[in-house]
Scaffold this motif. Structure first.
Motif, PDB file in Angstrom:
ATOM      1  N   PRO A 156       0.844  -1.213   0.000  1.00  0.00           N
ATOM      2  CA  PRO A 156       0.000   0.000   0.000  1.00  0.00           C
ATOM      3  C   PRO A 156       0.873   1.256   0.000  1.00  0.00           C
ATOM      4  O   PRO A 156       1.309   1.732   1.048  1.00  0.00           O
ATOM      5  N   HIS A 157       1.133   1.815  -1.177  1.00  0.00           N
ATOM      6  CA  HIS A 157       2.065   2.935  -1.299  1.00  0.00           C
ATOM      7  C   HIS A 157       1.672   4.125  -0.425  1.00  0.00           C
ATOM      8  O   HIS A 157       2.505   4.707   0.280  1.00  0.00           O
ATOM      9  N   GLY A 158       0.382   4.505  -0.483  1.00  0.00           N
ATOM     10  CA  GLY A 158      -0.061   5.662   0.292  1.00  0.00           C
ATOM     11  C   GLY A 158       0.071   5.448   1.784  1.00  0.00           C
ATOM     12  O   GLY A 158       0.477   6.352   2.520  1.00  0.00           O
ATOM     13  N   PHE A 159      -0.245   4.231   2.255  1.00  0.00           N
ATOM     14  CA  PHE A 159      -0.172   3.949   3.684  1.00  0.00           C
ATOM     15  C   PHE A 159       1.279   3.916   4.159  1.00  0.00           C
ATOM     16  O   PHE A 159       1.597   4.418   5.247  1.00  0.00           O
ATOM     17  N   ILE A 160       2.161   3.342   3.346  1.00  0.00           N
ATOM     18  CA  ILE A 160       3.586   3.325   3.707  1.00  0.00           C
ATOM     19  C   ILE A 160       4.139   4.744   3.731  1.00  0.00           C
ATOM     20  O   ILE A 160       4.913   5.122   4.625  1.00  0.00           O
ATOM     21  N   PHE A 161       3.741   5.550   2.740  1.00  0.00           N
ATOM     22  CA  PHE A 161       4.178   6.950   2.718  1.00  0.00           C
ATOM     23  C   PHE A 161       3.708   7.666   3.982  1.00  0.00           C
ATOM     24  O   PHE A 161       4.455   8.437   4.602  1.00  0.00           O
ATOM     25  N   ALA A 162       2.459   7.412   4.386  1.00  0.00           N
ATOM     26  CA  ALA A 162       1.932   8.024   5.606  1.00  0.00           C
ATOM     27  C   ALA A 162       2.731   7.571   6.826  1.00  0.00           C
ATOM     28  O   ALA A 162       2.983   8.357   7.749  1.00  0.00           O
ATOM     29  N   THR A 163       3.149   6.312   6.831  1.00  0.00           N
ATOM     30  CA  THR A 163       3.976   5.794   7.922  1.00  0.00           C
ATOM     31  C   THR A 163       5.326   6.506   7.962  1.00  0.00           C
ATOM     32  O   THR A 163       5.833   6.860   9.038  1.00  0.00           O
ATOM     33  N   PHE A 164       5.905   6.731   6.795  1.00  0.00           N
ATOM     34  CA  PHE A 164       7.165   7.470   6.725  1.00  0.00           C
ATOM     35  C   PHE A 164       6.991   8.889   7.281  1.00  0.00           C
ATOM     36  O   PHE A 164       7.847   9.402   8.014  1.00  0.00           O
ATOM     37  N   MET A 165       5.891   9.520   6.914  1.00  0.00           N
ATOM     38  CA  MET A 165       5.660  10.883   7.379  1.00  0.00           C
ATOM     39  C   MET A 165       5.395  10.927   8.882  1.00  0.00           C
ATOM     40  O   MET A 165       5.769  11.889   9.564  1.00  0.00           O
ATOM     41  N   LEU A 166       4.777   9.886   9.406  1.00  0.00           N
ATOM     42  CA  LEU A 166       4.580   9.799  10.852  1.00  0.00           C
ATOM     43  C   LEU A 166       5.935   9.664  11.554  1.00  0.00           C
ATOM     44  O   LEU A 166       6.165  10.249  12.618  1.00  0.00           O
ATOM     45  N   SER A 167       6.832   8.906  10.941  1.00  0.00           N
ATOM     46  CA  SER A 167       8.201   8.804  11.463  1.00  0.00           C
ATOM     47  C   SER A 167       8.885  10.163  11.454  1.00  0.00           C
ATOM     48  O   SER A 167       9.594  10.530  12.394  1.00  0.00           O
ATOM     49  N   SER A 168       8.666  10.927  10.373  1.00  0.00           N
ATOM     50  CA  SER A 168       9.235  12.266  10.282  1.00  0.00           C
ATOM     51  C   SER A 168       8.667  13.181  11.368  1.00  0.00           C
ATOM     52  O   SER A 168       9.392  14.001  11.955  1.00  0.00           O
ATOM     53  N   MET A 169       7.368  13.025  11.659  1.00  0.00           N
ATOM     54  CA  MET A 169       6.754  13.794  12.739  1.00  0.00           C
ATOM     55  C   MET A 169       7.396  13.459  14.080  1.00  0.00           C
ATOM     56  O   MET A 169       7.640  14.346  14.909  1.00  0.00           O
ATOM     57  N   LEU A 170       7.662  12.173  14.292  1.00  0.00           N
ATOM     58  CA  LEU A 170       8.338  11.744  15.516  1.00  0.00           C
ATOM     59  C   LEU A 170       9.695  12.427  15.627  1.00  0.00           C
ATOM     60  O   LEU A 170      10.073  12.933  16.694  1.00  0.00           O
ATOM     61  N   GLY A 171      10.433  12.454  14.520  1.00  0.00           N
ATOM     62  CA  GLY A 171      11.740  13.110  14.520  1.00  0.00           C
ATOM     63  C   GLY A 171      11.650  14.598  14.793  1.00  0.00           C
ATOM     64  O   GLY A 171      12.452  15.147  15.563  1.00  0.00           O
ATOM     65  N   SER A 172      10.671  15.266  14.175  1.00  0.00           N
ATOM     66  CA  SER A 172      10.528  16.715  14.397  1.00  0.00           C
ATOM     67  C   SER A 172      10.118  17.020  15.826  1.00  0.00           C
ATOM     68  O   SER A 172      10.499  18.050  16.388  1.00  0.00           O
ATOM     69  N   SER A 173       9.327  16.107  16.443  1.00  0.00           N
ATOM     70  CA  SER A 173       8.947  16.288  17.848  1.00  0.00           C
ATOM     71  C   SER A 173      10.176  16.167  18.750  1.00  0.00           C
ATOM     72  O   SER A 173      10.335  16.938  19.706  1.00  0.00           O
ATOM     73  N   ILE A 174      11.049  15.211  18.429  1.00  0.00           N
ATOM     74  CA  ILE A 174      12.310  15.071  19.173  1.00  0.00           C
ATOM     75  C   ILE A 174      13.169  16.307  18.980  1.00  0.00           C
ATOM     76  O   ILE A 174      13.766  16.839  19.932  1.00  0.00           O
ATOM     77  N   ALA A 175      13.223  16.808  17.726  1.00  0.00           N
ATOM     78  CA  ALA A 175      14.034  17.992  17.432  1.00  0.00           C
ATOM     79  C   ALA A 175      13.549  19.214  18.193  1.00  0.00           C
ATOM     80  O   ALA A 175      14.368  20.016  18.673  1.00  0.00           O
ATOM     81  N   SER A 176      12.228  19.373  18.322  1.00  0.00           N
ATOM     82  CA  SER A 176      11.701  20.534  19.043  1.00  0.00           C
ATOM     83  C   SER A 176      12.139  20.522  20.501  1.00  0.00           C
ATOM     84  O   SER A 176      12.415  21.570  21.096  1.00  0.00           O
ATOM     85  N   ARG A 177      12.225  19.321  21.093  1.00  0.00           N
ATOM     86  CA  ARG A 177      12.720  19.205  22.470  1.00  0.00           C
ATOM     87  C   ARG A 177      14.209  19.556  22.541  1.00  0.00           C
ATOM     88  O   ARG A 177      14.652  20.283  23.435  1.00  0.00           O
ATOM     89  N   LEU A 178      14.968  19.023  21.607  1.00  0.00           N
ATOM     90  CA  LEU A 178      16.414  19.259  21.610  1.00  0.00           C
ATOM     91  C   LEU A 178      16.738  20.729  21.390  1.00  0.00           C
ATOM     92  O   LEU A 178      17.622  21.292  22.049  1.00  0.00           O
ATOM     93  N   LEU A 179      16.022  21.371  20.447  1.00  0.00           N
ATOM     94  CA  LEU A 179      16.304  22.762  20.127  1.00  0.00           C
ATOM     95  C   LEU A 179      15.889  23.710  21.250  1.00  0.00           C
ATOM     96  O   LEU A 179      16.394  24.829  21.349  1.00  0.00           O
ATOM     97  N   ALA A 180      14.960  23.259  22.095  1.00  0.00           N
ATOM     98  CA  ALA A 180      14.503  24.104  23.206  1.00  0.00           C
ATOM     99  C   ALA A 180      15.460  24.075  24.394  1.00  0.00           C
ATOM    100  O   ALA A 180      15.349  24.909  25.295  1.00  0.00           O
TER     101      ALA A 180
END
Length: 450
Positions: free
Chosen positions: A270-294
């Protein structure tokens, strides 16, 4: 939907929710209401490979289409970047919307030349996307007198909401359009055109214009020379450009490789679902980054070394699984065991991507001079586009494991360069502090502050 996909998606969603909900005051900046309004105004394509396959083009021909996009970005990138600095960043952002809408329209044609034109337009739009928007934000942020540290908030939220949440919704919406409603693989591009038009209206009605170098007598060649001189004169800018090129080059190669890597025997994924999973992973990373940058520590120059090392190991997984797991020769069916392992590694890489974007934006805001910001940022994209073009041109000759191995090696080099950047930044900081201390003492050695 297979349980494996749901388990991965659900686990990532839970992690993102826990990270966001568990933030304390130490993980956030104290900002003003004016800044929050400004930030929200700024914040307010998994089917490309599949579409080309649907039209009957092979892996080599699809690679050439991707090359056209990266090649046009390389050829026109510095020109559009300089024009953005000179003619206005808001105008450049509107041009991005128009150009990408035209690129989406070309997807309706199965003609190779028309699709090639679409890729060229897409390459120009990409150059604007990765320079004009950030340049507008940094200039507008500084013009309004907001705290420099607050830039990190917008950077992290842009990745979390824009590259993350909206991309997830887009991927799932695209999956509905293609698989559920049976509208065909071109439907997501039509939807993208509609949203781009809405974005363009918001930009036109709410953004103000800002520029780079206000001098009217500088032509494009003079701007190029000035940007090149700034890069050559400051090792920090040179290192930052090399790091960005190595990481983004690997990232864009991954965009081309993940579909055939997960379905080497035409497995039904399922290309769209896998892509959404990748983007959720990216969200996880950006959430970690927001903590680190603060936090005052670790500094962005420090923790990014670990991020690059982790991303290097993640893209090495396809090479390892190819050596240790026997390949399946069964055509079709569901994702293989090797594919499951690779999917987890790809999610880790996407999490690193989520950390990378706000962090590299933060470093660019610190080191790149304002007067030629868009021009310099597009200079950085020249070597990465050359690398991606070479990789995709040889996609039929090079095994996928070799290409993943190259990406892994480049990311390892990026971690070494990041280490060098941290050392130089520490030396520069130490010298600046020594200079400030010297200014507080008179020529006789008596402290001026009493």
């Amino acid at each position: 939907m297979e349980p494996f996909y749901l388990v991965v998606f659900g686990s990532l969603a839970s992690l993102v929710a826990v990270l966001e909900l568990s933030k304390t005051s130490k993980d956030r900046f104290s900002t003003s209401s004016a800044f929050n309004s400004f930030k929200n105004n700024y914040l307010v394509g998994p089917y490309v490979y599949y579409l080309y396959s649907h039209y009957g083009f092979g892996k080599g021909e699809i690679g050439h289409l991707f090359i056209a996009g990266f090649g046009s970005s390389m050829l026109f990138g510095t020109v559009v970047g300089s024009l953005a600095d000179k003619r206005g960043r808001k105008r450049a952002c509107v041009t991005y919307c128009i150009t990408y809408i035209l690129s989406c329209i070309t997807k309706h044609s199965p003609q190779y030349k028309v699709l090639m034109l679409g890729r060229v337009l897409g390459g120009i739009a990409t150059s604007l996307l990765f320079s004009a928007f950030e340049s507008w934000l940094v200039a507008e942020h500084n013009k309004r007198g907001f705290d420099q540290q607050w830039l990190s908030i917008t950077f992290a939220k842009a990745i979390f909401l824009g590259n993350g949440l909206m991309a997830i919704l887009s991927g799932l919406f695209g999956n509905v359009l293609v698989d559920s409603l049976k509208l065909g693989p071109v439907a997501p591009f039509d939807a993208a055109s509609c949203f781009l038009a809405i974005g363009m209206i918001i930009i036109l009605s709410t953004w103000t214009e800002n520029y780079g170098d206000p001098s009217e007598n500088k032509d494009l060649l003079t701007q190029f020379k000035g940007a090149a001189a700034a890069i050559a004169a400051d090792e920090k800018i040179t290192l930052l450009g090399a790091i960005q090129s190595l990481f983004e080059g690997s990232m864009y190669t991954f965009v081309f490789l993940w579909t055939p890597a997960l379905s080497p025997n035409d497995e039904d994924i399922p290309h769209g679902f896998i892509f959404a999973t990748f983007m959720l992973s990216s969200m996880l990373g950006s959430s970690i980054a927001s903590r680190l940058l603060a936090q005052p520590t670790p500094r962005v120059e420090s923790y990014m070394q670990t991020v690059f090392m982790l991303s290097s190991m993640a893209l090495l997984l396809p090479v390892v699984t190819n050596l240790l797991v026997a390949p399946s020769n069964v055509k079709g069916g569901s994702i293989s065991f090797s594919g499951c392992i690779q999917l987890i590694g790809f999610c880790i890489f996407e999490a690193c991507v989520g950390i990378f974007w706000p962090s590299i934006m933060k470093m660019r805001s610190q080191y790149i001079p304002e007067e030629a910001r868009s021009t310099i940022m597009n200079f950085f994209r020249i070597p990465l586009n050359i690398f991606v073009c070479i990789a995709l041109y040889n996609v039929k000759a090079l095994p996928m494991t070799v290409m993943f191995g190259m990406c892994s090696a480049f990311l390892f080099v990026a971690s070494l360069l990041q280490r060098r950047l941290m050392v130089i930044a520490e030396i520069h900081k130490s010298r600046s502090q020594d200079w400030l201390n010297m200014e507080e003492i008179d020529p006789e050695g008596v402290p001026l502050n009493g």
